[in-house]
Structure formats: C-alpha cells, structure tokens
Design a protein around this motif. Structure first.
Motif, PDB file in Angstrom:
ATOM      1  N   ASN A 176       0.717  -1.179   0.088  1.00 23.97           N
ATOM      2  CA  ASN A 176       0.083   0.058   0.074  1.00 23.97           C
ATOM      3  C   ASN A 176       0.930   1.289   0.085  1.00 23.97           C
ATOM      4  N   ALA A 177       2.007   1.192  -0.582  1.00 25.98           N
ATOM      5  CA  ALA A 177       2.751   2.297  -0.740  1.00 25.98           C
ATOM      6  C   ALA A 177       3.234   2.693  -1.887  1.00 25.98           C
ATOM      7  N   LEU A 178       3.597   3.916  -2.196  1.00 25.11           N
ATOM      8  CA  LEU A 178       3.929   4.722  -3.629  1.00 25.11           C
ATOM      9  C   LEU A 178       5.283   5.206  -3.456  1.00 25.11           C
ATOM     10  N   THR A 179       5.863   5.376  -4.553  1.00 21.21           N
ATOM     11  CA  THR A 179       7.060   6.075  -4.637  1.00 21.21           C
ATOM     12  C   THR A 179       6.606   7.802  -5.093  1.00 21.21           C
ATOM     13  N   VAL A 180       7.116   8.714  -4.239  1.00 20.63           N
ATOM     14  CA  VAL A 180       6.799  10.004  -4.406  1.00 20.63           C
ATOM     15  C   VAL A 180       7.997  10.927  -4.862  1.00 20.63           C
TER      16      VAL A 180
END
Length: 414
Positions: A176-180
């Motif tokens: 549930n993670a993203l690269t930002v």
C-alpha cells in the motif's frame, strides 16, 4: 538528583583485590533484571555446557543412496545453533552434493524435537511482535529467525520494488506504498502479526531519490521459513526433490551425513556483546536438553541456573526466573545475586571468568556499550552487561579502579 525521585536504585559493589565490600544499597531488593538476566544464563552455560560445547546442526537421511539418488527422506536436525545463517546452510548442502546426492526420491523434513513447542518465553508481550528482539524460538533457527525487507523507489506515483534477504524463498506482500517526488513520508514495513501471518505489509511512501530502505522483521513460522530456504538452496545446488516438505522427528535408523558445529565460546560473545535474545534462549534450552533430553523447555534450563545459584551459596527460592534473556517482566532477581555470581567466577572459575569477562561489552568500544562511557576513566575500562526494559536500566560487570584494583558491581534502577 531529580531522576531518583521517581525510581528505586539497588547497588552492590565489591573490591575483588582487597576482598571487601565497597558499597551496598537495597542489594537484596527483588527487581526486574532486563538483559542482566543474560549474566545468569551465559554464566550457567559456561559452567554446565563448558566453552567447548558444540551446537550441532545435522543433515541426515533414511533409506539408501543409489547412483546419486537418495531413495528415502532427507532430514535437517536442529541443535539450537542461534547463529546459523543461509550461507552456513548453503555450505552444508554443497557438502551434501559432494557426498554424491543429486536427487531426493522422497521428502524433506525438519526435526525440531529437541525443544518443546512454546515459541516464546513466559510473560513476553504479544504486542511487541514483529520486532526481532522477540524471535520465535526453534532449535532449527536460521538468520536470527528474521528476514530483511528492502523497499526500493521506482518512478513517481508507482509502487516501490520489494525484495527480501534471503531471496531463496517466497514471501507474500500487501503493498500500500507509493514512490513520491519528495522525501519519504512515513514508510512503514511490518508483518501481519495480529493474524500470526508472515505476510509482509508495506505502507506509506518513499521518495524517488531515496536510498533503498531496509527493515528487519521476525518470522512467526520459523519451521516453514527454514524449510523454504533449504528447498531453495537444494534447487540452487542442482539437487531435485520429488516429495513434499514438513516437520517430523527422525526415525531410529537414521544416517547422519553432514554436521555443522559452533562452539559455545563463540556463541557467548554475540549473546552478551549484542545482548542477543535468541542466543540466550537457545543456551537456556540447550542446558535443559543436555540434562533432561528432548522437548526441552525454559523450565528445564532454569533448573540449571537454579543449580548454579545453589553452587554460589544463595537460594534460588529467593528469586523468580522465567526466561533466559530477561525479556519477561516476570523475572525478579537482586543485585546481590548478580554480584555474587561475578565474584564466584572471579575467585573460583579462573578460566571461565576470562571467557565471561571478554564476552561482556567494553565501555566506549563495542557491543551495547559502544556509544556509552566514551571518555576516561570508563573508556575501555568497563566490561559489563547492560539491561534495558520499559522502566528498567541495569548494568553488571567488572571495572579496574584508579588504584589498579578489580571491582565487580551490579546496579539496577527502576
């Protein structure tokens, strides 16, 4: 000092050179030792197991080997080695290949029968999971019963890449993670411990320019973890397996092929320097196993510590011991007990004293004292075991006074 208005302190200090008490206060008060419990466990290991004791992991088989094919089952037998790694197991399996085995026409089993099935100590906190300070215990532990999860950023607004060490087994992930585009925002890596699952949950965000983030997490199903690594290494080394894998005790007509041995004199260093909970709990159960046989429990090992307490002239009935590491808040000991043990080894066990002394962290140098006592007169001068729990800070060991005298001491505040 205002610090002492909200806590109690117990001190017992003794001049070993002049054989006289330096200072005592609340020396008989029962207090939680935290990792000072490891002083008792590691010392009992030295006394009863002896430094040359070998923690032995074995590969064995039943059946027969015919033209590089094992017609039968392969067994990995746990011997409480707390420091076994993937590389150690890989070396063992390479040796298996040199024995002429290229194929296993049967099953692969892990034998963990030397220990009981209680995977945690009495009084360990359920909500401390999944910290590596709370390893799930097995006599066939590998990689400190933990796995490293590496989160690597990809491109903006895309999920990061997730890998693990070791990489010879498969994990399930909930990502549930993203690269930002900016710096990482509360990246969190955990395990679905509430459901006693080894599924890894990754949430939050990691910056596109961030370095990979590494988190170490304990593994709950340690038997499956070991077998998955073993099967991966068998495949890596070109050894095929036709059957399934599971946990089982070895039959009587077993043939041992490979031994991987580790001396207790090596184990005690990591046990005390790093305050390693797995090493202390494996030492405790090894003592129990050597005295009482298979299905060894924490109580079996504590019986041996109680015996050492009798030997040094005190009564085990005056204390409460429930684990080997000090993780449990149920342990109750006195600074008098710890210091009497330190005195006993100094005066009565010269060879064992040297090993115990050298296994303790050194002030300002290594272990859990590496970043403490970095200035004289304590720098390089204190050899002592630390202990920390919520509301507990303890220290016990040896130091050299300005006049050259050797001092033993135990301090506990809580």
């Amino acid at each position: 000092h205002s610090f002492f208005r909200s806590c109690q302190i117990a001190v017992d200090a003794y001049d070993l050179t002049d054989r006289e008490i330096i200072y005592r206060n609340n020396q008989k008060m029962l207090m939680r030792p935290a990792s000072n419990m490891k002083v008792l466990t590691s010392a009992a290991g030295l006394y009863f197991l002896e430094p040359e004791y070998k923690f032995t992991t074995q590969i064995a088989y039943d059946g027969e080997i015919d033209d590089s094919i094992l017609i039968g089952d392969l067994y990995f037998i746990g011997g409480f080695d707390p420091d076994l790694t993937t590389n150690d197991l890989d070396t063992m399996i390479m040796e298996l290949k040199t024995e002429g085995i290229a194929s296993i026409n049967g099953n692969v089993f892990s034998d963990v029968s030397k220990m009981d099935t209680l995977f945690w100590g009495q009084g360990w906190m359920w909500d401390d999971d999944p910290s590596t300070d709370f390893p799930y215990l097995s006599p066939l532990s590998i990689n400190d019963a933990a796995v490293k999860i590496i989160v690597t950023p990809t491109t903006n607004e895309k999920k990061p890449e997730i890998t693990s060490i070791p990489d010879v087994f498969e994990l399930d992930y909930i990502i549930n993670a993203l690269t930002v585009g900016n710096d990482s925002i509360a990246l969190r890596v955990t395990r679905d411990w509430i459901h006693n699952s080894d599924k890894i949950i990754v949430s939050g965000a990691i910056g596109v320019n961030d370095e990979p983030d590494t988190t170490e997490i304990n593994v709950s199903n340690t038997n499956r973890y070991f077998l998955d690594i073993a099967l991966g290494l068998l495949e890596k080394n070109g050894i095929t397996v036709s059957g399934f894998s599971d946990t089982a005790s070895v039959p009587e007509d077993i043939e041992v092929l490979i031994d991987r041995e580790r001396l207790y004199s090596e184990v005690i260093v990591n046990l005390n320097k790093s305050s390693d909970n797995l090493s202390s709990e494996m030492t405790l159960r090894t003592m129990g196993y050597e005295c009482f046989g298979k299905n060894a429990s924490a109580k079996d090992g504590i019986y041996m510590i109680d015996s050492l307490i009798n030997i040094i002239g005190l009564s085990p009935k005056d204390y409460r011991l429930v684990d080997g590491s000090g993780v449990s808040h149920y342990n109750l000991v006195s600074v008098e007990l710890l210091n009497e043990l330190l005195k006993y080894f100094y005066f009565n066990q010269e060879d064992l004293f040297e090993i115990l002394y050298n296994s303790f962290p050194i002030g300002g140098v290594d272990g859990t004292l590496e970043y403490r006592m970095e200035e004289l007169p304590t720098f390089e001068n204190v050899h002592a075991k630390t202990g920390t729990l919520s509301g507990v800070s303890s220290l016990a060991g040896y130091l050299t006074a300005k006049n050259g005298h050797i001092i033993s001491f135990a301090i506990n505040t809580q």
